[in-house]
Design a protein around this motif. Structure first.
Motif, mmCIF file in Angstrom:
data_model
loop_
_atom_site.group_PDB
_atom_site.id
_atom_site.type_symbol
_atom_site.label_atom_id
_atom_site.label_comp_id
_atom_site.label_asym_id
_atom_site.label_seq_id
_atom_site.Cartn_x
_atom_site.Cartn_y
_atom_site.Cartn_z
ATOM 1 N N ASN A 1 40.553 33.569 45.852
ATOM 2 C CA ASN A 1 40.241 32.521 46.817
ATOM 3 C C ASN A 1 40.714 32.902 48.219
ATOM 4 N N ARG A 2 40.253 32.152 49.224
ATOM 5 C CA ARG A 2 40.756 32.257 50.592
ATOM 6 C C ARG A 2 41.830 31.182 50.811
ATOM 7 N N GLN A 3 42.573 31.339 51.907
ATOM 8 C CA GLN A 3 43.675 30.403 52.153
ATOM 9 C C GLN A 3 43.176 29.033 52.602
ATOM 10 N N ARG A 4 44.021 28.016 52.435
ATOM 11 C CA ARG A 4 43.738 26.674 52.947
ATOM 12 C C ARG A 4 43.392 26.749 54.437
ATOM 13 N N GLY A 5 42.378 26.034 54.864
ATOM 14 C CA GLY A 5 42.014 26.038 56.285
ATOM 15 C C GLY A 5 40.948 27.067 56.602
ATOM 16 N N TYR B 1 42.030 30.216 41.279
ATOM 17 C CA TYR B 1 41.783 29.375 42.449
ATOM 18 C C TYR B 1 42.997 29.389 43.395
ATOM 19 N N ALA B 2 44.189 29.490 42.800
ATOM 20 C CA ALA B 2 45.421 29.419 43.589
ATOM 21 C C ALA B 2 45.787 30.754 44.250
ATOM 22 N N ARG B 3 45.093 31.818 43.870
ATOM 23 C CA ARG B 3 45.412 33.142 44.431
ATOM 24 C C ARG B 3 44.680 33.281 45.768
ATOM 25 N N GLU B 4 45.428 33.318 46.861
ATOM 26 C CA GLU B 4 44.826 33.282 48.192
ATOM 27 C C GLU B 4 44.888 34.627 48.905
ATOM 28 N N GLU B 5 43.824 34.976 49.577
ATOM 29 C CA GLU B 5 43.809 36.156 50.449
ATOM 30 C C GLU B 5 43.406 35.707 51.848
ATOM 31 N N PRO B 6 43.876 36.422 52.875
ATOM 32 C CA PRO B 6 43.684 35.919 54.244
ATOM 33 C C PRO B 6 42.356 36.289 54.912
ATOM 34 N N THR B 7 41.596 37.247 54.384
ATOM 35 C CA THR B 7 40.339 37.654 55.038
ATOM 36 C C THR B 7 39.278 37.969 53.974
ATOM 37 N N HIS B 8 38.040 38.019 54.446
ATOM 38 C CA HIS B 8 36.941 38.454 53.571
ATOM 39 C C HIS B 8 37.217 39.822 52.982
ATOM 40 N N LEU B 9 37.716 40.718 53.849
ATOM 41 C CA LEU B 9 37.941 42.084 53.397
ATOM 42 C C LEU B 9 39.022 42.133 52.332
ATOM 43 N N ALA B 10 40.026 41.273 52.463
ATOM 44 C CA ALA B 10 41.098 41.247 51.463
ATOM 45 C C ALA B 10 40.562 40.723 50.121
ATOM 46 N N VAL B 11 39.643 39.775 50.190
ATOM 47 C CA VAL B 11 39.000 39.293 48.956
ATOM 48 C C VAL B 11 38.224 40.431 48.311
ATOM 49 N N ALA B 12 37.459 41.147 49.140
ATOM 50 C CA ALA B 12 36.678 42.271 48.618
ATOM 51 C C ALA B 12 37.594 43.321 47.998
ATOM 52 N N ALA B 13 38.707 43.589 48.675
ATOM 53 C CA ALA B 13 39.652 44.590 48.191
ATOM 54 C C ALA B 13 40.206 44.183 46.830
ATOM 55 N N ALA B 14 40.517 42.906 46.681
ATOM 56 C CA ALA B 14 41.076 42.423 45.410
ATOM 57 C C ALA B 14 40.076 42.619 44.272
ATOM 58 N N ILE B 15 38.811 42.379 44.569
ATOM 59 C CA ILE B 15 37.788 42.559 43.528
ATOM 60 C C ILE B 15 37.602 44.050 43.236
#
Lengths: 641, 641
Positions: B523-527, B551-565
């Protein structure tokens, strides 16, 4: 837009730059120099010619952020200070900082919090606290994500950028090559530095300076040989230089009309955009382009040459590299004295700065275009714009810094009478502590005391004779600064005498000769201690000053008096032995006088000045003074008040 | 004084430096590097090893300061506008600027004020004003008097100094040679930049950086090969380096305990003065001396390594050269948000600076020692001293500048949601105008709007969905900033979708799968706007967020989400197409959403932002966006409010 009539004088700077850029564009000069692909290890200081996008993440995978063991966080539930939990050999993996997280594990427990139980190959890890997922784990891309913009085009690469670019997958980067600058010195009277200088010849110090200025802003730069005043040869030299350089600088030699020469050649070979700008010093600047290469003609006066580089050349070179020119930081300072200025010209005034009593004070330096030392000694530049008539003493003015503010704050500001012993102190203080500067301005003893009164300096050097009491300096303090807590420290006693040409051809024996013989004299300025001494001695001898030939001719320092005598402009002048020695003159002693340092009493405890007070008592310092000759250090360092 | 027990941690910086200097002195390390006599043309940037005294005056004689005629002033008495005076051929000499004054003449009349009368060889000069003695004459020594102190010892030579030294008679100067620095990278896991990186290996970016840092402060510097974790080999490497270098830097690799290694070897071979300083980042620093050469062990985390150089190495190198270390200028800035800090450690926080509404604002960057980009992006360093617990939001803090203030004032500060189109705009703006920076901080859409409200940025990038109205961004403005005059400019429409591993192995078809299948999500961060979009879509699909794994696992950017995947930490996550492409992921489209720029309405006329507004309408910019894929520029540049 190319100016229809380029032969206009007094072009404002912004217009001149714009006209030059326009002319360069019209002449087909490239916007930017070409780009090179260079290894990262050679890229520091170069400017990116394209953005650097990350092609690799950093870290490239989730990694341990601590030395310890990798665990699955959910396996640690229930561990606590009183409920230790054992993880079997399959339940953890020992990791060091930076190790990739092993598959199936999502957290790290620090080494210090793990106890191993059992013996190989069955070692269990005992932990005493539960951990959340991703504890002490650096996520993939935490620093850099593949695909992100690391650095834009037009960025000058710093060491940290190189490391980040490498981490982001780069090994080479596309950067602008260094602009090439050719400097052409001209003039029949100009001779290379290092050669003997005959009467009427002038050393080519300008190409040394301009080449170094170009290198300092990141260019390759070199001088050609000195071109004589021969239009045909100069034309060939400019054309040759334009074919290899990205920018050509022609130095106009020392003659005021020499810029016409450059302007004519630039106009004939290419486009002359501007001839004469509204900048002082620097006025006869030539801006144009030859064979798709920008050409600038700089004036021969060294301060003009240096400032022309700063104002016109450096911005164009930065543009060629695609980077921003380094602008000097600006601070606000209190102006030490009135500063008149000519309306219609940007006036670049060199100033010394000092931080006295928490206030930065700017003292204007000599303004002649030929006084290069005004730039050497300058801490900043004060621009009085074309539309401004000048500034009042005490006005707050903006100053562009040539030295960093912390260095200026580590500067002891001395204003007053000049003495070589102060110079010796300056270099010994610096030698012992490279952060410490003692900057002295020579305005005579009285001028120094007035500057101290006005809060413009830390200390005033004075040897001011008080005629009514025959005491030095002290009586003036109560007159000038009644009620102020002042301290007076003896620096030296020194011999004053008449400086005369080598061999003393006129057989001068003392000041009495001034009344008895028709000698020409060179005097010091009003307020100088040496002038007070002269006046006192003439009074004693009952010689009328107005009968002394040259009494009205004033020089600002001992050395200038010595120089005038060495040049044959006068038969004698009062000064110190060191000045006579510097110019190979003879010395006829007249009196011994004390030279003292006056400071606000609290300055005795100011940490900035402590090294100076210590120096006054050091044997090395006394030894160095003894070598100068004409000094007596018996009372050096004694507090008189 | 050598510390009796060097193995102390958390030594305060000043104590650590003093202990190191003392240990170096005790070990016989030289105070200064040796001096070389070098030609002036090679002396720029070098430090004087002795004072430069003038041996020659400049000018060397009285010279003409103008082109014109040399006259004897007393011969001109009586000349006036209505009473022209003729000087016979013997009564004047034609002179150019810089010519020595001919014997018997003492003033110059400017060329423009002379009319010649008669024919060769009897040409008379007609003048129409009397002149005083020494008019338009530069006196001998006006710039430099023989015997004066031109420059002290310990002065770093600038171009203007070289010219003045030449004018004062110097051709060579005695300067310190450049200190030599050897950098030794260590660690089995460290591989050279440019080599393929296998799992668990780490690029040696630190020696690239440290060598460039040493060169930047005027040293010769080079790296050795990478030393494996072998005490014997490292011992030999340190000893070899100490025999050729003036300072040795050992990089501890990536492992947290590796500094113990360096400390042990330094202690065995020489003197270990300090191990562990109270500085964050940078803590495990090793300071000592081997074979009369200072040795420093720097931590492997890159930010720690860079700061250790700044804080400990640069001052020692400056001392070796006998010069002052270049201190960074400090300014006062308003802190953008609360900044906690650990008491007992000097905390060096990297900050971005922006000048917004006349106020310089400092935004802290990520504080991890591994986040090198925090230093790349930093405009300044904020030191929170060991005794301070931190700072409140809005507090005035001192910041040491890493970029010049004029550059910071030419920076458009964007805070908000991250989008690659903003990066593209940043590099295109810089490419067109090297003085212009667009700096973006990624804190999510809501965070950006709050920053805009608080005066911390010029513009906020937002794609914040308002669930009640299904509108983007606009409804939030009246809630967050009622009464504020705001403008909203459309940047792009962009595709949001599920990022999935290459080939979409789980056959994900859309967000509905999250409710129906046991997929793990990142997920992305709140806000963040992307999170609002997810929540809205899940509501529409009647999926309970708490049922979504991750759902509770937050990353700060699109790229960080991509990196996690890409790292296999999750099966899918919502993000933009560009992020999927950067990590080679597949993309399952979910929605098209607008991404807008919110600014204070007066900013539309702010000259700083004008180039951005122009860029939004340029075909080049639209073309560059089209290349990214997943964007629609139909409405780019349209003002919505």
């Amino acid at each position: 837009m190319v100016h229809s009539s380029p032969f206009i004088s007094d072009v404002p700077v912004a217009d001149a730059l714009q006209a030059w850029y326009d002319a360069c564009a019209a002449a087909g000069c490239p916007d930017r120099v070409a780009a090179d692909l260079v290894p990262l290890a050679e890229a520091a200081g170069r400017v990116t010619a394209e953005p650097i996008w990350a092609t690799r993440s950093s870290p490239v995978s989730d990694v341990a952020a601590m030395d310890g063991i990798a665990v699955l966080a959910q396996d640690t539930h229930g561990a606590g200070p009183t409920s230790p939990l054992l993880l079997g050999a399959d339940g953890y993996v020992v990791v060091d900082t930076g190790d990739p997280m092993p598959d199936g594990f999502d957290a790290v427990v620090m080494r210090e919090q793990v106890h191993y139980v059992g013996a190989d190959p069955k070692v269990d890890a005992e932990i005493r606290s539960a951990v959340p997922p991703y504890q002490h784990v650096r996520s993939i891309g935490e620093d850099i994500s593949a695909g992100e913009l690391l650095l834009p085009e037009g960025h000058r690469l710093r060491p940290v950028d190189l490391a980040a670019a490498a981490a982001a997958g780069a090994t080479r980067v596309l950067v602008r090559r260094r602009p090439r600058v050719v400097v052409i010195p001209t003039g029949d009277e100009i001779v290379p530095v290092g050669s003997p200088v005959r009467r009427g010849e002038i050393l080519d110090t300008n190409s040394l300076m301009l080449v170094a200025q170009a290198q300092e802003v990141g260019c390759e730069a070199w001088p050609t040989g000195i071109e004589p005043d021969d239009v045909e040869r100069l034309r060939t030299a400019v054309r040759d230089a334009a074919s290899t350089a990205d920018l050509v600088i022609v130095i106009a030699g020392s003659s005021a009309g020499r810029d016409d020469y450059t302007a004519r050649i630039v106009g004939e070979l290419g486009t002359l955009a501007v001839h004469g700008v509204a900048v002082r010093p620097g006025h006869p600047v030539v801006l144009g382009a030859v064979d798709a290469t920008p050409v600038v003609g700089v004036p021969g006066y060294p301060v003009s040459a240096a400032l022309t580089f700063d104002i016109f050349v450096a911005p164009l070179l930065a543009t060629l590299e695609g980077a921003a020119a380094a602008e000097r930081p600006e601070i606000t300072a209190k102006l030490a004295r009135k500063l008149p200025s000519v309306v219609g010209m940007d006036d670049w005034v060199r100033v010394r700065l000092g931080s006295v009593g928490g206030q930065v004070v700017a003292s204007p330096l000599p303004r002649g275009a030929g006084v290069l030392t005004s730039l050497v000694r300058a801490d900043g530049l004060l621009l009085v714009p074309a539309g401004v008539e000048g500034h009042h003493a005490g006005e707050e003015v903006g100053v562009r810094l040539l030295r960093r503010l912390p260095e200026i704050e580590r500067t002891i500001v001395a204003i007053g009478s000049h003495d070589l012993v102060v110079d010796v102190a300056a270099t010994m203080l610096r030698g012992a502590d490279p952060t410490l500067t003692l900057a002295s301005s020579n305005v005579g003893s009285l001028g120094g005391l007035v500057a101290l009164r006005d809060g413009l300096c830390h200390l005033a050097g004075s040897h001011l004779l008080h005629p009514a009491t025959s005491e030095y300096t002290l009586p003036y303090l109560d007159e000038l600064m009644p009620g102020r807590e002042l301290a007076v420290i003896r620096l030296v006693h020194r011999d004053q005498g008449l400086l005369v040409p080598p061999g003393n051809p006129l057989g001068v024996t003392g000041l009495a000769d001034l009344g008895e013989r028709d000698l020409s004299y060179v005097n010091r300025q009003r307020g100088a201690g040496t002038r007070m001494l002269l006046d006192q001695e003439l009074r004693k001898l009952a010689v009328d000053p107005s009968s002394v030939r040259g009494y009205a001719r004033e020089e600002p320092t001992h050395l200038a008096v010595a120089a005038a005598i060495a040049a044959g402009r006068a038969d004698c002048g009062l000064g110190i032995l060191a000045a006579a020695r510097a110019f190979g003159l003879d010395f006829v002693p007249v009196a011994e006088e004390p030279y003292d340092l006056v400071v606000a009493a609290p300055s005795l405890d100011d940490p900035l000045l402590t090294p100076l007070w210590e120096l006054l008592h050091s044997a090395d310092f006394h030894g160095a003074i003894a070598k100068l000759g004409g000094y007596n250090t018996t009372e050096t360092g004694r507090r008189l008040r």
